[in-house]
Design an enzyme around this catalytic site. Structure first.
Site, PDB file in Angstrom:
ATOM      1  N   HIS A  18      -2.335   1.971   7.891  1.00 41.01           N
ATOM      2  CA  HIS A  18      -1.793   2.856   7.539  1.00 41.01           C
ATOM      3  C   HIS A  18      -2.068   3.671   6.807  1.00 41.01           C
ATOM      4  O   HIS A  18      -2.578   3.774   5.453  1.00 41.01           O
ATOM      5  CB  HIS A  18      -0.286   1.777   7.184  1.00 41.01           C
ATOM      6  CG  HIS A  18      -0.016   1.012   6.263  1.00 41.01           C
ATOM      7  ND1 HIS A  18       0.267   1.782   5.262  1.00 41.01           N
ATOM      8  CD2 HIS A  18      -0.430  -0.127   6.053  1.00 41.01           C
ATOM      9  CE1 HIS A  18       0.404   0.751   3.472  1.00 41.01           C
ATOM     10  NE2 HIS A  18       0.561  -0.254   4.662  1.00 41.01           N
ATOM     11  N   HIS A  21      -2.652   2.967   2.956  1.00 41.51           N
ATOM     12  CA  HIS A  21      -4.326   2.289   2.613  1.00 41.51           C
ATOM     13  C   HIS A  21      -5.054   3.935   3.175  1.00 41.51           C
ATOM     14  O   HIS A  21      -6.265   4.156   2.200  1.00 41.51           O
ATOM     15  CB  HIS A  21      -4.891   1.807   4.204  1.00 41.51           C
ATOM     16  CG  HIS A  21      -3.869   0.003   4.016  1.00 41.51           C
ATOM     17  ND1 HIS A  21      -3.357  -0.159   5.032  1.00 41.51           N
ATOM     18  CD2 HIS A  21      -3.946  -0.864   3.852  1.00 41.51           C
ATOM     19  CE1 HIS A  21      -2.575  -1.286   5.025  1.00 41.51           C
ATOM     20  NE2 HIS A  21      -3.353  -1.297   4.282  1.00 41.51           N
ATOM     21  N   CYS A 126       5.672 -17.498  -3.708  1.00 45.76           N
ATOM     22  CA  CYS A 126       5.730 -16.785  -2.720  1.00 45.76           C
ATOM     23  C   CYS A 126       4.675 -15.899  -1.748  1.00 45.76           C
ATOM     24  O   CYS A 126       3.730 -16.119  -2.296  1.00 45.76           O
ATOM     25  CB  CYS A 126       6.576 -14.973  -3.149  1.00 45.76           C
ATOM     26  SG  CYS A 126       6.084 -13.687  -1.854  1.00 45.76           S
ATOM     27  N   CYS A 143      12.296 -12.130  -3.924  1.00 44.43           N
ATOM     28  CA  CYS A 143      10.855 -11.864  -3.843  1.00 44.43           C
ATOM     29  C   CYS A 143      11.692 -10.281  -4.070  1.00 44.43           C
ATOM     30  O   CYS A 143      11.513 -10.037  -3.185  1.00 44.43           O
ATOM     31  CB  CYS A 143       9.702 -12.288  -3.273  1.00 44.43           C
ATOM     32  SG  CYS A 143       8.045 -11.197  -3.744  1.00 44.43           S
ATOM     33  N   HIS A 146       9.278  -8.396  -0.887  1.00 44.79           N
ATOM     34  CA  HIS A 146       8.762  -9.537  -0.060  1.00 44.79           C
ATOM     35  C   HIS A 146       9.938  -9.158   0.692  1.00 44.79           C
ATOM     36  O   HIS A 146      10.198  -9.934   1.795  1.00 44.79           O
ATOM     37  CB  HIS A 146       8.016 -10.295   0.512  1.00 44.79           C
ATOM     38  CG  HIS A 146       6.440 -10.128  -0.422  1.00 44.79           C
ATOM     39  ND1 HIS A 146       5.839  -9.979  -1.206  1.00 44.79           N
ATOM     40  CD2 HIS A 146       5.650  -9.410   0.701  1.00 44.79           C
ATOM     41  CE1 HIS A 146       4.672  -9.540  -1.205  1.00 44.79           C
ATOM     42  NE2 HIS A 146       4.554  -9.262   0.551  1.00 44.79           N
ATOM     43  N   LYS A 297       9.198   1.678   0.283  1.00 46.76           N
ATOM     44  CA  LYS A 297       7.702   1.516   0.406  1.00 46.76           C
ATOM     45  C   LYS A 297       6.878   1.021   1.538  1.00 46.76           C
ATOM     46  O   LYS A 297       7.672   0.204   2.999  1.00 46.76           O
ATOM     47  CB  LYS A 297       7.026   0.751  -1.149  1.00 46.76           C
ATOM     48  CG  LYS A 297       5.497   0.638  -1.198  1.00 46.76           C
ATOM     49  CD  LYS A 297       5.521  -0.550  -1.542  1.00 46.76           C
ATOM     50  CE  LYS A 297       3.936  -1.256  -1.107  1.00 46.76           C
ATOM     51  NZ  LYS A 297       3.472  -2.677  -1.233  1.00 46.76           N
ATOM     52  N   LYS A 300       2.791  -3.054   5.146  1.00 48.35           N
ATOM     53  CA  LYS A 300       2.656  -4.076   6.121  1.00 48.35           C
ATOM     54  C   LYS A 300       4.144  -5.289   6.668  1.00 48.35           C
ATOM     55  O   LYS A 300       4.337  -5.568   7.553  1.00 48.35           O
ATOM     56  CB  LYS A 300       1.140  -4.600   6.251  1.00 48.35           C
ATOM     57  CG  LYS A 300       0.088  -3.988   6.559  1.00 48.35           C
ATOM     58  CD  LYS A 300      -1.236  -5.325   5.598  1.00 48.35           C
ATOM     59  CE  LYS A 300      -1.026  -5.056   4.027  1.00 48.35           C
ATOM     60  NZ  LYS A 300      -2.130  -5.119   3.662  1.00 48.35           N
TER      61      LYS A 300
HETATM   62  N1  MSP Z   1      -5.781  -7.344  -1.108  1.00 50.59           N
HETATM   63  C1  MSP Z   1      -5.346  -7.047  -1.773  1.00 50.59           C
HETATM   64  C2  MSP Z   1      -6.295  -6.125  -2.742  1.00 50.59           C
HETATM   65  C3  MSP Z   1      -7.156  -6.574  -3.160  1.00 50.59           C
HETATM   66  S1  MSP Z   1      -8.492  -5.826  -4.358  1.00 50.59           S
HETATM   67  C4  MSP Z   1      -9.544  -6.812  -5.089  1.00 50.59           C
HETATM   68  C5  MSP Z   1      -4.342  -5.877  -1.065  1.00 50.59           C
HETATM   69  N2  MSP Z   1      -4.566  -5.376  -0.217  1.00 50.59           N
HETATM   70  S2  MSP Z   1      -3.285  -4.628   0.613  1.00 50.59           S
HETATM   71  O1  MSP Z   1      -3.418  -4.400   1.733  1.00 50.59           O
HETATM   72  O2  MSP Z   1      -2.073  -4.890   0.115  1.00 50.59           O
HETATM   73  O3  MSP Z   1      -3.551  -2.520   0.151  1.00 50.59           O
HETATM   74  C6  MSP Z   1      -2.562  -2.270  -1.091  1.00 50.59           C
HETATM   75  C7  MSP Z   1      -2.888  -1.524  -1.660  1.00 50.59           C
HETATM   76  O4  MSP Z   1      -3.118  -0.225  -0.202  1.00 50.59           O
HETATM   77  C8  MSP Z   1      -2.335  -0.019  -2.737  1.00 50.59           C
HETATM   78  O5  MSP Z   1      -2.840  -1.255  -3.864  1.00 50.59           O
HETATM   79  C9  MSP Z   1      -3.273   1.059  -2.306  1.00 50.59           C
HETATM   80  O6  MSP Z   1      -4.264   0.876  -2.345  1.00 50.59           O
HETATM   81  C10 MSP Z   1      -2.437   0.522  -0.106  1.00 50.59           C
HETATM   82  N3  MSP Z   1      -0.949   0.593  -0.077  1.00 50.59           N
HETATM   83  C11 MSP Z   1      -0.481   0.035   0.765  1.00 50.59           C
HETATM   84  N4  MSP Z   1       1.004   0.374   1.064  1.00 50.59           N
HETATM   85  C12 MSP Z   1       1.013   1.552   0.260  1.00 50.59           C
HETATM   86  C13 MSP Z   1       1.968   2.878   0.415  1.00 50.59           C
HETATM   87  N5  MSP Z   1       2.600   2.949   0.691  1.00 50.59           N
HETATM   88  N6  MSP Z   1       1.209   3.659  -0.558  1.00 50.59           N
HETATM   89  C14 MSP Z   1       0.441   4.297  -1.168  1.00 50.59           C
HETATM   90  N7  MSP Z   1      -0.457   3.321  -1.176  1.00 50.59           N
HETATM   91  C15 MSP Z   1      -0.665   1.927  -0.731  1.00 50.59           C
HETATM   92  O7  MSP Z   1      -3.189  -5.379  -2.005  1.00 50.59           O
END
Ligand code: MSP
Length: 518
Positions: A18, A21, A126, A143, A146, A297, A300
């Site tokens: 999304h 990412h 959690c 949490c 979540h 925020k 997912k």
């Molecule tokens: N798998 C772990 C990360 C492990 S790294 C060794 C994780 N994954 S995640 O799929 O939840 O991805 C989190 C990351 O996705 C955030 O740190 C950011 O880079 C990005 N984002 C997810 N949602 C976001 C927003 N709403 N806004 C900006 N970036 C965010 O955590």
């Protein structure tokens, strides 16, 4: 010279890519492209995080085996980034054999050192976070991230004696104030260490009886490795640790890029793990804010998503990239709205950039037979544009290195603005109608063509497709393969008179909101 390596978090495979990412990945891609163009040995690492209860749970919900499920979603991430032109050098998966090997290698190393201990633990867990929660992680018994109730759990587990390294970590933060940036996040980590914030030793295992979807501990076959300990090691494995001869050189220039949600694992767990393994710390941890949607925020778990593929289809991916980079001040939160996206595209890309490209190239076709004209004597206005190009190149370089990407983009936008204003002042469409002003017209168009070349080069890391199209229209299609930033963008006169140019279609047509979102 040490290398430059840029990493994104490895994304969980429990949902598809999304805007969140996409932002991190686009920032990493822009930096990778910039540093490649700066002549640095560059490595860009991204991938997927596939172990743990959360993934096992998502697989179950879909009636799949975890591995089959992970294969499927990981492939979606990979093909999305490929379709969007993301220039990663390695797409790592935590199920890759070399990653699993690296994790076991580090576990053995830290265990041999006496930094891993077997203990009983009781707490509130959690599933969304993949960890036991502290009081601060909760609000009204739920949490915070979540919005669900944690479960009470007791387990015998292996613990990484992380607290042994907190003093050394504190010293590092004092000694190297720029190490975690922007400063607000460095301060947050300092506060975490100072206040304790529930920071203790880190539980790094799960009994196989409860969860077998993970990497087995090399010293106890009844346990698998806890997801964060597993996941963080991707940064080393992806650069070739422990076996590739060049991993240390790559590692010496590693820049991590994450959002603030995962500051603690990256700002605390990871440096402690590295110290325990006697591996030098990363060069910087670069932390950005959240994209919010309706003040929440986008994640997912909360289920509200903006798909990069849909944005690409509606507006073109360059336009979406531009918006992401320009509209988020790196480090702060931003609110996404399609309205803001449309406004930004129309103002900066259709009107400002698109107009400059079409006016310059149309008039070059009309008044100079479609070739870069031979200039006459230049005046103050021409000198000012030339200076503006050199300044934009220098400023972009500074801002990119300081991780102020929105400012880097702004620097180029200012140059585009200045060139449009210059063109308005000289008004070659009027001058061309007057006797004896042919030379002035040629000088004006020559100046615009030179600036456009600089703009094309500076935009290459930001909007790669459009930039390459601009350079192609200036007869410079091969330039990108060899050009160096910032020097070549500031090199005035490199576009020789007589070079054929082409008009082409509108680079960024004006866009409108699709009806259903109005
Ligand atoms: N798998 C772990 C990360 C492990 S790294 C060794 C994780 N994954 S995640 O799929 O939840 O991805 C989190 C990351 O996705 C955030 O740190 C950011 O880079 C990005 N984002 C997810 N949602 C976001 C927003 N709403 N806004 C900006 N970036 C965010 O955590």
């Amino acid at each position: 010279m040490s290398g430059y390596a840029i990493t994104t978090p490895i994304y969980y495979v429990n949902a598809e890519p999304h805007i969140g990412h996409t932002y991190t990945t686009v920032v990493a891609d822009t930096l990778a492209r910039y540093h490649r163009m700066a002549g640095e040995e560059t490595f860009f690492l991204t991938g997927t995080d596939e172990h743990g209860d959360k993934i096992a749970e998502a697989a179950r919900a879909q009636g799949s085996e975890p591995k089959a499920f992970a294969n499927q979603i990981s492939a979606v991430f990979r093909s999305t980034w490929e379709t969007l032109g993301i220039s990663f050098d390695r797409f790592i998966r935590t199920t890759d054999p070399d990653h699993m090997h690296a994790v076991q290698h580090i576990l053995r190393l830290i265990h041999d050192k006496g930094d891993i201990e077997f203990r009983e633990y009781q707490g509130l867990y959690c599933v969304g976070c993949e960890r036991f929660l502290t009081e601060r992680d909760m609000q009204d018994g739920l949490c915070r991230d979540h919005e669900r109730a944690p479960e009470e759990r007791t387990e015998s587990n292996y613990f990484f004696r992380m607290s042994r390294y907190f003093d050394a970590l504190g010293e590092k933060l004092e000694r190297d104030p720029d190490w975690i940036r922007p400063a607000r996040y460095r301060n947050e980590v300092i506060a975490m260490l100072r206040e304790g914030s529930g920071l203790e030793d880190l539980c790094i295992s799960r009994p196989k009886s409860r969860l077998d979807w993970g990497i087995e501990l090399p010293f106890d076959e009844n346990y698998v490795c806890y997801v964060w300990f597993d996941a963080l090691i991707n940064y080393l494995a992806g650069l070739g640790y422990p076996d590739a001869p060049d991993w240390e050189e790559r590692w010496s220039g590693v820049e991590h890029l994450v959002a603030k949600d995962i500051l603690k694992p990256h700002g605390v767990f990871w440096p402690c793990m590295l110290m325990a393994a006697d591996i030098p710390l990363y060069r910087h941890l670069n932390v950005h804010g959240y994209w919010n949607l309706d003040n929440r925020k986008i994640s997912k778990s909360l289920g509200n998503m903006v798909s990069p593929m849909v944005m690409r289809e509606r507006y073109g991916f360059d336009a979406f990239r531009y918006f992401l980079l320009r509209d988020m001040s790196f480090g702060l939160d931003s609110t996404f709205s399609e309205e803001a996206l449309v406004t930004r595209i129309n103002a900066d890309l259709a009107n400002n950039l698109g107009n400059l490209v079409s006016r310059t190239l149309n008039m070059t076709a009309r008044f100079s037979g479609g070739v870069v004209p031979e200039p006459g004597p230049t005046g103050e206005l021409e000198q000012a544009v030339q200076d503006a190009a050199a300044e934009a190149a220098a400023e972009m370089d500074r801002r990119m290195r300081a991780m102020e990407l929105h400012r880097a983009v702004e620097a180029v936008t200012r140059l585009i603005d200045a060139t449009n204003k210059y063109l308005d002042r000289r008004a070659p469409w009027k001058a061309a109608k007057e006797e004896g002003r042919e030379e002035e017209v040629r000088t004006t168009l020559y100046t615009c063509c030179q600036t456009l070349r600089a703009i094309g080069l500076l935009l290459a890391p930001i909007i790669p497709e459009a930039a390459s199209e601009i350079l192609k229209r200036l007869g410079q299609e091969d330039l990108l393969a060899t050009a160096r930033l910032p020097a070549d963008a500031a090199a005035w006169g490199a576009l020789t008179p007589g070079t054929p140019t082409t008009k082409g279609d509108s680079l960024f047509p004006r866009v409108e909101l699709p009806e259903e979102t109005e």
